[in-house]
Design a protein around this motif. Structure first.
Motif, PDB file in Angstrom:
ATOM      1  N   TYR A   7      13.199   3.540   2.610  1.00 21.65           N
ATOM      2  CA  TYR A   7      13.256   3.510   4.068  1.00 21.65           C
ATOM      3  C   TYR A   7      12.247   2.545   4.675  1.00 21.65           C
ATOM      4  O   TYR A   7      12.541   1.854   5.648  1.00 21.65           O
ATOM      5  N   MET A   8      11.054   2.486   4.093  1.00 24.80           N
ATOM      6  CA  MET A   8       9.965   1.764   4.735  1.00 24.80           C
ATOM      7  C   MET A   8       9.000   1.247   3.678  1.00 24.80           C
ATOM      8  O   MET A   8       8.814   1.868   2.624  1.00 24.80           O
ATOM      9  N   ALA A   9       8.403   0.088   3.971  1.00 19.73           N
ATOM     10  CA  ALA A   9       7.353  -0.469   3.126  1.00 19.73           C
ATOM     11  C   ALA A   9       6.168  -0.819   4.019  1.00 19.73           C
ATOM     12  O   ALA A   9       6.350  -1.437   5.073  1.00 19.73           O
ATOM     13  N   ILE A  10       4.981  -0.408   3.595  1.00 19.52           N
ATOM     14  CA  ILE A  10       3.772  -0.633   4.381  1.00 19.52           C
ATOM     15  C   ILE A  10       2.849  -1.564   3.601  1.00 19.52           C
ATOM     16  O   ILE A  10       2.515  -1.292   2.441  1.00 19.52           O
ATOM     17  N   PHE A  11       2.460  -2.642   4.244  1.00 17.69           N
ATOM     18  CA  PHE A  11       1.647  -3.669   3.617  1.00 17.69           C
ATOM     19  C   PHE A  11       0.283  -3.740   4.305  1.00 17.69           C
ATOM     20  O   PHE A  11       0.169  -3.489   5.508  1.00 17.69           O
ATOM     21  N   GLN A  12      -0.720  -4.117   3.534  1.00 15.55           N
ATOM     22  CA  GLN A  12      -2.068  -4.260   4.064  1.00 15.55           C
ATOM     23  C   GLN A  12      -2.389  -5.728   4.274  1.00 15.55           C
ATOM     24  O   GLN A  12      -2.208  -6.552   3.366  1.00 15.55           O
ATOM     25  N   THR A  13      -2.868  -6.059   5.468  1.00 18.87           N
ATOM     26  CA  THR A  13      -3.330  -7.402   5.774  1.00 18.87           C
ATOM     27  C   THR A  13      -4.828  -7.376   6.024  1.00 18.87           C
ATOM     28  O   THR A  13      -5.392  -6.341   6.387  1.00 18.87           O
ATOM     29  N   ASP A  14      -5.459  -8.521   5.835  1.00 10.98           N
ATOM     30  CA  ASP A  14      -6.880  -8.617   6.160  1.00 10.98           C
ATOM     31  C   ASP A  14      -7.111  -9.328   7.486  1.00 10.98           C
ATOM     32  O   ASP A  14      -8.254  -9.595   7.869  1.00 10.98           O
ATOM     33  N   ASP A  15      -6.006  -9.626   8.208  1.00  9.46           N
ATOM     34  CA  ASP A  15      -6.134 -10.319   9.495  1.00  9.46           C
ATOM     35  C   ASP A  15      -4.970  -9.918  10.393  1.00  9.46           C
ATOM     36  O   ASP A  15      -3.976 -10.633  10.514  1.00  9.46           O
ATOM     37  N   MET A  16      -5.093  -8.749  11.014  1.00  8.79           N
ATOM     38  CA  MET A  16      -4.012  -8.242  11.854  1.00  8.79           C
ATOM     39  C   MET A  16      -3.748  -9.151  13.056  1.00  8.79           C
ATOM     40  O   MET A  16      -2.594  -9.366  13.453  1.00  8.79           O
ATOM     41  N   GLU A  17      -4.807  -9.711  13.628  1.00 11.98           N
ATOM     42  CA  GLU A  17      -4.618 -10.583  14.789  1.00 11.98           C
ATOM     43  C   GLU A  17      -3.726 -11.768  14.440  1.00 11.98           C
ATOM     44  O   GLU A  17      -2.796 -12.101  15.176  1.00 11.98           O
TER      45      GLU A  17
ATOM     46  N   ARG B  41       0.798  -1.224   0.000  1.00 13.83           N
ATOM     47  CA  ARG B  41       0.000   0.000   0.000  1.00 13.83           C
ATOM     48  C   ARG B  41       0.835   1.281   0.000  1.00 13.83           C
ATOM     49  O   ARG B  41       0.379   2.309  -0.495  1.00 13.83           O
ATOM     50  N   GLN B  42       2.048   1.241   0.564  1.00 12.89           N
ATOM     51  CA  GLN B  42       2.799   2.495   0.661  1.00 12.89           C
ATOM     52  C   GLN B  42       4.297   2.206   0.678  1.00 12.89           C
ATOM     53  O   GLN B  42       4.759   1.290   1.365  1.00 12.89           O
ATOM     54  N   LEU B  43       5.054   3.007  -0.086  1.00  8.21           N
ATOM     55  CA  LEU B  43       6.514   2.946  -0.099  1.00  8.21           C
ATOM     56  C   LEU B  43       7.067   4.301   0.317  1.00  8.21           C
ATOM     57  O   LEU B  43       6.508   5.346  -0.041  1.00  8.21           O
ATOM     58  N   VAL B  44       8.175   4.263   1.050  1.00 11.92           N
ATOM     59  CA  VAL B  44       8.677   5.462   1.716  1.00 11.92           C
ATOM     60  C   VAL B  44      10.147   5.681   1.376  1.00 11.92           C
ATOM     61  O   VAL B  44      10.961   4.764   1.482  1.00 11.92           O
TER      62      VAL B  44
END
Length: 239
Positions: free
Chosen positions: A78-88, A7-10
């Motif tokens: 610096y950072m990569a942000i990933f989306q999950t459908d099950d954080m728990e 979802r996001q690259l930094v």
């Protein structure tokens, strides 16, 4: 748990001039300056590209992690942000692997955990679960109206041991590495050999790539083929 989305690259940079250059070259909309990043000793600019995001962070404090990152190896991914459908389930997985969570938050519209870069390697990794799934708090209010067309296709991480890093990231996300690659829901992470752990390339499928390349030349950015170098990152254009 489904495969994660990218979802996001930094990019960590020395100046928000990098954000201005990216906006001009990629023909992006207005960025969102997130006041919340002050907690990490940063100022930033977050651009929406499709329903994904390109962020530039600039350290404002000498002890900020991003300042140490730049001082150690220069500007770069610096950072990569990933989306999950099950954080728990994701949190249970990383805890079981002994990967430390250095920052976590649970808000009504999103949950997020930053994983310790010393434990996962390659970059700071955040895994987030937005609610609803198509939303993204970090893009700021009205990000859909500011979004430019396009999408991320891949990211490249250099590391002395690509097989080991690919396997570690695969275990984190519940995926199996395939020849130093991880296939996510919407993109690919490539692991290549290099002298140190470093995220070095972002792939972007973007309209009018020829015009983008022409604007990069006008800005005197290093270009080669369909690739542009800026702030320690290679932007490889598709489309």
């Amino acid at each position: 748990m489904s495969p994660p989305r990218l979802r996001q690259l930094v990019i960590a940079a020395n100046s928000l001039d990098t954000a201005d250059t990216l906006k001009s070259v990629l023909s992006l909309g207005e960025p969102f300056p997130d006041p919340g990043v002050a907690e990490f000793g940063l100022v930033n600019a977050v651009f929406a590209i499709g329903d994904q995001f390109l962020e530039v962070v600039v350290p404002t404090k000498d002890k900020a992690p991003a300042r140490r990152f730049i001082d150690r190896g220069g500007e770069g991914g610096y950072m990569a942000i990933f989306q999950t459908d099950d954080m728990e389930a994701l949190r249970a997985r990383v805890d079981g692997l002994g990967i430390r969570r250095v920052w976590s938050i649970d808000l009504p519209d999103i949950s997020a955990s930053h994983l310790h870069p010393a434990d996962i390697g390659g970059a700071i990794v955040s895994v987030d679960e937005p609610r609803p799934a198509g939303s993204w708090r970090w893009g700021g209010p009205g990000w859909r109206e500011r979004s430019a067309p396009g999408r991320f296709t891949h990211a490249v991480l250099e590391t002395p041991d690509p097989d080991a890093l690919a396997q570690k990231w695969g275990l984190t996300f519940g995926l199996t590495a395939d020849r130093q690659r991880l296939f996510l829901a919407d993109s690919v992470i490539y692991f290549t050999e290099g002298p140190a752990d470093r995220m070095t390339e972002f792939g972007i499928d973007i309209p009018d790539a020829d015009k983008v390349m022409a604007r990069a030349v006008e800005k005197d950015l290093p270009v080669e083929g369909r690739s542009i170098s800026i702030a320690g990152i290679t932007l490889k254009l598709d489309g």
